[in-house]
Structures are given as structure tokens and as C-alpha cells.
Scaffold this motif. Structure first.
Motif, PDB file in Angstrom:
ATOM      1  N   VAL A  16       0.782  -1.317  -0.554  1.00 48.01           N
ATOM      2  CA  VAL A  16      -0.023   0.100  -0.136  1.00 48.01           C
ATOM      3  C   VAL A  16       0.679   1.352  -0.061  1.00 48.01           C
ATOM      4  N   ASP A  17       1.785   0.702   0.742  1.00 42.42           N
ATOM      5  CA  ASP A  17       2.641   2.730   1.264  1.00 42.42           C
ATOM      6  C   ASP A  17       3.503   1.946  -0.002  1.00 42.42           C
ATOM      7  N   SER A  18       4.476   1.836  -1.587  1.00 44.05           N
ATOM      8  CA  SER A  18       4.668   1.222  -2.433  1.00 44.05           C
ATOM      9  C   SER A  18       4.248   2.270  -3.252  1.00 44.05           C
ATOM     10  N   SER A 314      13.723  10.137  -3.019  1.00 41.77           N
ATOM     11  CA  SER A 314      14.183  10.282  -4.058  1.00 41.77           C
ATOM     12  C   SER A 314      13.388   8.224  -3.785  1.00 41.77           C
ATOM     13  N   ALA A 315      13.183   8.076  -2.540  1.00 40.59           N
ATOM     14  CA  ALA A 315      12.339   7.024  -2.346  1.00 40.59           C
ATOM     15  C   ALA A 315      11.455   6.832  -3.144  1.00 40.59           C
ATOM     16  N   GLY A 316      11.121   5.567  -3.502  1.00 48.12           N
ATOM     17  CA  GLY A 316       9.807   4.614  -3.593  1.00 48.12           C
ATOM     18  C   GLY A 316       9.373   4.005  -3.059  1.00 48.12           C
ATOM     19  N   ASN A 317       9.139   4.211  -2.218  1.00 47.26           N
ATOM     20  CA  ASN A 317       8.026   3.811  -0.728  1.00 47.26           C
ATOM     21  C   ASN A 317       7.819   4.791   0.354  1.00 47.26           C
ATOM     22  N   ASP A 318       7.515   4.161   1.401  1.00 50.02           N
ATOM     23  CA  ASP A 318       7.484   5.479   2.664  1.00 50.02           C
ATOM     24  C   ASP A 318       8.503   5.178   3.682  1.00 50.02           C
ATOM     25  N   VAL A 319       9.456   4.795   2.512  1.00 47.77           N
ATOM     26  CA  VAL A 319      10.721   4.510   3.612  1.00 47.77           C
ATOM     27  C   VAL A 319      10.545   4.018   5.526  1.00 47.77           C
ATOM     28  N   GLY A 320       9.618   2.818   5.312  1.00 48.48           N
ATOM     29  CA  GLY A 320       9.003   2.850   7.166  1.00 48.48           C
ATOM     30  C   GLY A 320       8.185   3.103   7.836  1.00 48.48           C
ATOM     31  N   GLY A 322       5.871   6.050   6.970  1.00 50.23           N
ATOM     32  CA  GLY A 322       4.366   7.280   6.339  1.00 50.23           C
ATOM     33  C   GLY A 322       5.271   8.003   5.751  1.00 50.23           C
ATOM     34  N   GLN A 323       5.852   8.638   5.037  1.00 49.26           N
ATOM     35  CA  GLN A 323       6.630   9.689   4.828  1.00 49.26           C
ATOM     36  C   GLN A 323       7.168   9.175   3.022  1.00 49.26           C
ATOM     37  N   LEU A 324       5.866   9.044   1.952  1.00 47.95           N
ATOM     38  CA  LEU A 324       6.007   9.139   1.181  1.00 47.95           C
ATOM     39  C   LEU A 324       5.829  10.844  -0.203  1.00 47.95           C
ATOM     40  N   THR A 327       2.276  11.178  -1.578  1.00 50.21           N
ATOM     41  CA  THR A 327       1.540  11.583  -0.257  1.00 50.21           C
ATOM     42  C   THR A 327       1.459  12.923   0.668  1.00 50.21           C
ATOM     43  N   PHE A 328       2.211  13.333   1.051  1.00 50.30           N
ATOM     44  CA  PHE A 328       1.803  14.020   1.395  1.00 50.30           C
ATOM     45  C   PHE A 328       2.462  15.764   1.010  1.00 50.30           C
ATOM     46  N   ILE A 329       3.153  16.089   0.363  1.00 53.36           N
ATOM     47  CA  ILE A 329       3.849  16.803  -0.710  1.00 53.36           C
ATOM     48  C   ILE A 329       2.944  18.603  -1.001  1.00 53.36           C
ATOM     49  N   ASP A 330       1.521  17.656  -1.220  1.00 52.53           N
ATOM     50  CA  ASP A 330       0.245  18.872  -1.677  1.00 52.53           C
ATOM     51  C   ASP A 330      -0.560  18.419   0.279  1.00 52.53           C
ATOM     52  N   GLN A 331      -0.263  18.450   0.994  1.00 51.40           N
ATOM     53  CA  GLN A 331      -0.797  18.940   2.110  1.00 51.40           C
ATOM     54  C   GLN A 331       0.317  20.221   3.216  1.00 51.40           C
ATOM     55  N   VAL A 332       0.937  20.147   2.568  1.00 53.72           N
ATOM     56  CA  VAL A 332       1.317  21.308   2.692  1.00 53.72           C
ATOM     57  C   VAL A 332       2.038  22.624   1.975  1.00 53.72           C
TER      58      VAL A 332
END
Length: 552
Positions: A16-18, A314-320, A322-324, A327-332
Motif C-alpha cells: 500500500v505504501d509503495s 528519491s525513495a519509491g516507498n514510505d521508507v517505513g 509513513g513519509q511518501l 502523499t504529503f507534498i500537497d498537504q503542506v
């Protein structure tokens, strides 16, 4: 520094987080070690001989000056509730008195700031010195610790829960309104930093607000840290009230830090339970918190920003945690990736010594973030945290700090914040108000060069790469048609690179006396550090470009 294990990923949320976008790398630049704020690696518990964190009673935190008292909550074992802890208590939202804040700060066109820990912020002498630094240089913003990873707030907060749990028992900034007034008078833009999930004090008094252990009680990671539960809305509301209080005092920007899940190995995460999760994944929780607080603070006309791991660009998942990015760049309003070169693994972006290549690391990491933001509607700005501290070799000074700033500009980003745990900064790296008297120096390709020559140096590096390719082709031809003699070395004429940059050339490819050229491995190649002609840099001689020496 040996690279640690990759960020954990649990089976229930990995898919889900990838990212499902084709072509996205899973993690081209892994983060070596977290250093989000309060003391960094120096605050980690010692490791036992078996490699696990040694359990011990916590001491005063790294943010505590010598001689300061160790607070009651710090004497508790991690996860142990305080005597007056309340289980199952709901949170009663609080709001500051209505009315306009006493001060209004104008946002600079480009925010360029430094971090002030709470003790520095509370010292009139230190703040006066840093205000003078800002007056002399391009610095125009201060990040002020309002609540750090100890759980204590730095001022006399009126938020009831903060007072109830003793978060106001150690005041570090005794006159926060007065500090804001001085910053206003100096034209400095203040940013309120508020740490979220690292709060042992709140957990001691509200243990059910923490991540729980499947065996019962509060979950404690291998470093003896306890963590608030990012799915718990009570956690959201408490920190929202602290932010509202800051807005009422005049802070124009709220900066969330530690807005994430623990960065712990999978074996430890397997014991973690999250009450209130209700089928959501980690990215849902982080996105939900950011959206909730941004919406609530919008009427107060403050910007909402968030610190994130540098690897998220650069990571393609949430690196464990919750930061992907998507999914966050449009909420700040602004995301602040902590792209400290010392924190990247060997080999990140193809660079074997990331800490020695601050320009290259920052340019690569931020370039990824810029490109990814272009694909997200309503994406916030990017304002990186840059490194003004030494962690490993080389020691960081003006060339290393300036290299990061120039890399930031070269990817089209005009804002940055410098991080130093001690809040002491390298003034020689900062552009004076009147401009440079002479071009500053920066570290590029593990060399110190003039800033205005960086593109010429990069052109030379590109030329060197072409030479390396030629050498590789020559070695291949020698293997196919062995010569009757044994060569001892190949020399590359520096004129093939550039006559406009002074570098340590020629490049030599040594060949052992008793081994023919076709048996030489790429890892035996020596070259000028940072010129990109290391492993594999054999070569085909071109007219006037190389000479080959025979063994006598």
C-alpha cells in the motif's frame, strides 16, 4: 560509518505504501541515520556486545545544558507511566483568546534561515549574536524550538494539558513575546518548530496515546525510545493547540518535526500495535495529520510546513515511516527534506563517499524532489535542511556549507535552512549583505574550488568520464589482441580534459609488473579523487591524449 539495515517495511503495508508508478526507483539514495533534531546520533543509547541497544534509565537529553536538573519524567523507565497518569482520558481542545496577534511578520521572498535550539533562543546574549549574524548576511529567518523531543515546551504555555503534565516545568525561553518583538524589529522571520511523536513526557502521563506493545503496555524500541501513536487524534489535537498558541503570539509559520512512524527494524516493529488504525496505512496517518492541522490553522493565516527524511525525495516507498513524497507534498505549504550529506549511504546516487560530495548529493537529492513535485497538483514548496555540522570526514566548514547552498540554487530552489545542533554557524559560508568581495570556495568532486568555476569543473569531470570510456575500450581491444609486451601504466595527458581548471592530473592507471594488462581488474585503478574515473577507467589512447609506458 557503517550503513545500517534498510528502513523496515511490514508486510501489511508494504504494497500500500509503495509507489505503483512505472520506473520509480525503490530507493536510489538510502538514508544512513536519522538526525532529525535534538542531538542526533550522540543521544543514541550505547549498544551492547550483541548489537542490541543497552537498556538503561534515560539521562538528561542532549538539549539539556550541563547542570540542568533531570526531570521527574526522565527518571521513569521508558514506557513506565507516571504516578498521576490518566488512562483513557479524552482530549479537550483549547483555543487562545480571540483577536489579532500582537505582531505580523512579512514573509521574505526567499526564506533562508538557521535553527536555534531552545536554550539558545532563551539566551539574550546568543540571540543578539545570531541577530547580528543575520544583519550581516543573507540569513533572514530563525527556526525556534517551541517543543522538542523531550516533550517540554520552551515557554510558559497556556495549553491546559501542557501545564497538567509538567511540560512547562522547565522554561527555556522566559520571554517568548519579547524574543518575537526583537526578531520583528530586526526583520527576521520566525518559524515555530514543534516535535510530534517523540514525546516521552506526554507518554508518561497518557500512556494509552502511545504506540502499544502486542505483549501489553507501551511499545519501546531497541534504542529505549517511546513513540506517540500517529493514528491517535488526541495526539493531533494536543499539538494543534500548541500551534494555535504560537499563531496567537505572532508566529507566521508552524513547522512540524518528527511527523512520522518509528524508524526501527522490522523485528521490533512486529511488536508494535496502533489503536485507532482502523485499516489505514502509515501514509494515511501522516497525510491525515497534515491535512487536519493545515485546515484548522488556515483561518489563523499561518503557513504549515513539515520536516521529512531526506531520502523521501528519491525513495519509491514510505521508507517505513509513513513519509511518501506524493502523499504529503500537497498537504503542506513547504516540505523540508533533511538532505544532510553525512546521512546518506555509501553508493547513494553513485557516490562512494557522500559526505565528501555535498554539492553532488544535494543537487541529486533535491533534483528528485523537484521532478516528483511537478507531477502533483498543489504541491508545496521545497526548502531543504542543509548540514552545518561535522559528522565524519571531511570536517565541514565554509566550502562544504556553501556547496550545499549552491546546489540548492542550481536545481531551482531559492530557500534553505541550516542545521547545527549547537546553533553555531559558519558565517564564511553565507553571502554578506553587501555581496562577496571575492568568489567564495566550495567543495566539489572532493576538491575545494571557486564557486564561479563549478560549471567548468563539472565540464572537466564530464571530459574525464569520456577519457575513462576511451580507456575502457582500449583495454577491451588489448584483451582481444594481446600485445607482445607488458605495460606498466597508462598516462592521460591533462590537455584532454581542460586547460581552464587546475586539477591533479595526469590520471594514472597502474599495472602490476608481473601481470599482463588483460588481467587487470577495474578495482585496481587509481585516479584523481572525485573525477569520476575510478573503477573501470582503462582506456584507449587517442592522438595526443595518452602515452603508454613499456616495462623495461
Amino acid at each position: 560509518m557503517d550503513p545500517p539495515a534498510a528502513a523496515p517495511e511490514t508486510a501489511d503495508s508494504a504494497a500500500v505504501d509503495s509507489l505503483d508508478a512505472a520506473g520509480r526507483p525503490s530507493d536510489p539514495a538510502p538514508l544512513a541515520e536519522d538526525m532529525e533534531g535534538d542531538g542526533g546520533p550522540s543521544t543514541r543509547p550505547p549498544r551492547s556486545a550483541g548489537g542490541t541497544a543497552a537498556r538503561s534509565r534515560p539521562m538528561a537529553t542532549a538539549g539539556t545544558p550541563p547542570g540542568a536538573p533531570v526531570r521527574e519524567a526522565a527518571k521513569l523507565r521508558p514506557g513506565e507511566p507516571a504516578p498521576n497518569a490518566k488512562i483513557g482520558a479524552e482530549y479537550e481542545p483549547w483555543s487562545p483568546p480571540e483577536g489579532d496577534p500582537p505582531l505580523r511578520f512579512e514573509r521574505p521572498e526567499h526564506v533562508r534561515g538557521i535553527y536555534l535550539n531552545a536554550w539558545t533562543s532563551g539566551s539574550s546574549r546568543r540571540t543578539a549574536s545570531l541577530i547580528e549574524l543575520a544583519n550581516r548576511t543573507e540569513v533572514n529567518a530563525f527556526v525556534i524550538d517551541v517543543k522538542d523531543a523531550t516533550g517540554y515546551v520552551s515557554h510558559r504555555s497556556r495549553v491546559p494539558l501542557a501545564r497538567e503534565i509538567g511540560a512547562t516545568d522547565q522554561i527555556r525561553i522566559r520571554d517568548l513575546p519579547g524574543l518575537l518583538q526583537r526578531l520583528h524589529d530586526a526583520g527576521i522571520y520566525p518559524i515555530a518548530r514543534i516535535v510530534i511523536v517523540k514525546d516521552p513526557l506526554l507518554i508518561a502521563h497518557r500512556p494509552d496515546w502511545a504506540i502499544q506493545d502486542t505483549a501489553g503496555g507501551v511499545w519501546v524500541d531497541g534504542k529505549d525510545f517511546v513513540w506517540l501513536n500517529p493514528f491517535d487524534k488526541r495526539v493531533w489535537d494536543y499539538h494543534l493547540d500548541l500551534a494555535k498558541e504560537m499563531a496567537s503570539l505572532g508566529f507566521p509559520e508552524i513547522q512540524w518535526d518528527y511527523v512520522r512512524f518509528p524508524d526501527a527494524p522490522g523485528s521490533e516493529i512486529a511488536r508494535a500495535a496502533y489503536p485507532g488504525r482502523n485499516g489505514q496505512n502509515r501514509t494515511d496517518a501522516i497525510r491525515g495529520f497534515l491535512r487536519y492541522t493545515r485546515d484548522a490553522l488556515e483561518p489563523l493565516r499561518v503557513e504549515v510546513t513539515a520536516d521529512v527524511f531526506g531520502v523521501t525525495t528519491s525513495a519509491g516507498n514510505d521508507v517505513g515511516i509513513g513519509q511518501l513524497w506524493e502523499t504529503f507534498i500537497d498537504q503542506v505549504d513547504v516540505a523540508l527534506p533533511m538532505v544532510y550529506p553525512s546521512h546518506y549511504w555509501r553508493g547513494s546516487f553513485g557516490i562512494q563517499r557522500p559526505n565528501a560530495h555535498p554539492y553532488e548529493i544535494i543537487r541529486a537529492a533535491l533534483g528528485w524532489g523537484v521532478r516528483r513535485s511537478e507531477g502533483v497538483d498543489g504541491a508545496g514548496k521545497i526548502r531543504p535542511w542543509l548540514q552545518d555540522f561535522t559528522l565524519g570526514k571531511p570536517a565541514y566548514g565554509a566550502p562544504e556549507v556553501r556547496a550545499q547552498i549552491e546546489a540548492t540554487y542550481d536545481v531551482g530552489i531559492d530557500e534553505w535552512i541550516l542545521w547545527s545542533p549547537s546553533s553555531r554557524y559558519t558565517e564564511e559560508a553565507l553571502r554578506p549583505v553587501g555581496g562577496w568581495q571575492s568568489p567564495p570556495m566550495m567543495r566539489l568532486a572532493d576538491m575545494v574550488v571557486r564557486v564561479d568555476r563549478r560549471f567548468a569543473v563539472m565540464d572537466s569531470i564530464a571530459r574525464a568520464a569520456v577519457v575513462a570510456d576511451s580507456l575502457a575500450a582500449f583495454a577491451d581491444s588489448v584483451r582481444r589482441n594481446p600485445p607482445p609486451v607488458v605495460w606498466d601504466s597508462l598516462m592521460v595527458d591533462p590537455r584532454v580534459l581542460s586547460d581552464s581548471v587546475s586539477v591533479d592530473l595526469p590520471i594514472m592507471v597502474p599495472l602490476p609488473d608481473s601481470i599482463p594488462v588483460d588481467t587487470i581488474r577495474p578495482d585496481t585503478v587509481r585516479s584523481t579523487p572525485g573525477l569520476g574515473v575510478g573503477a573501470g577507467a582503462f582506456a584507449r589512447p587517442t592522438a595526443g591524449a595518452t602515452s603508454v609506458h613499456r616495462q623495461e
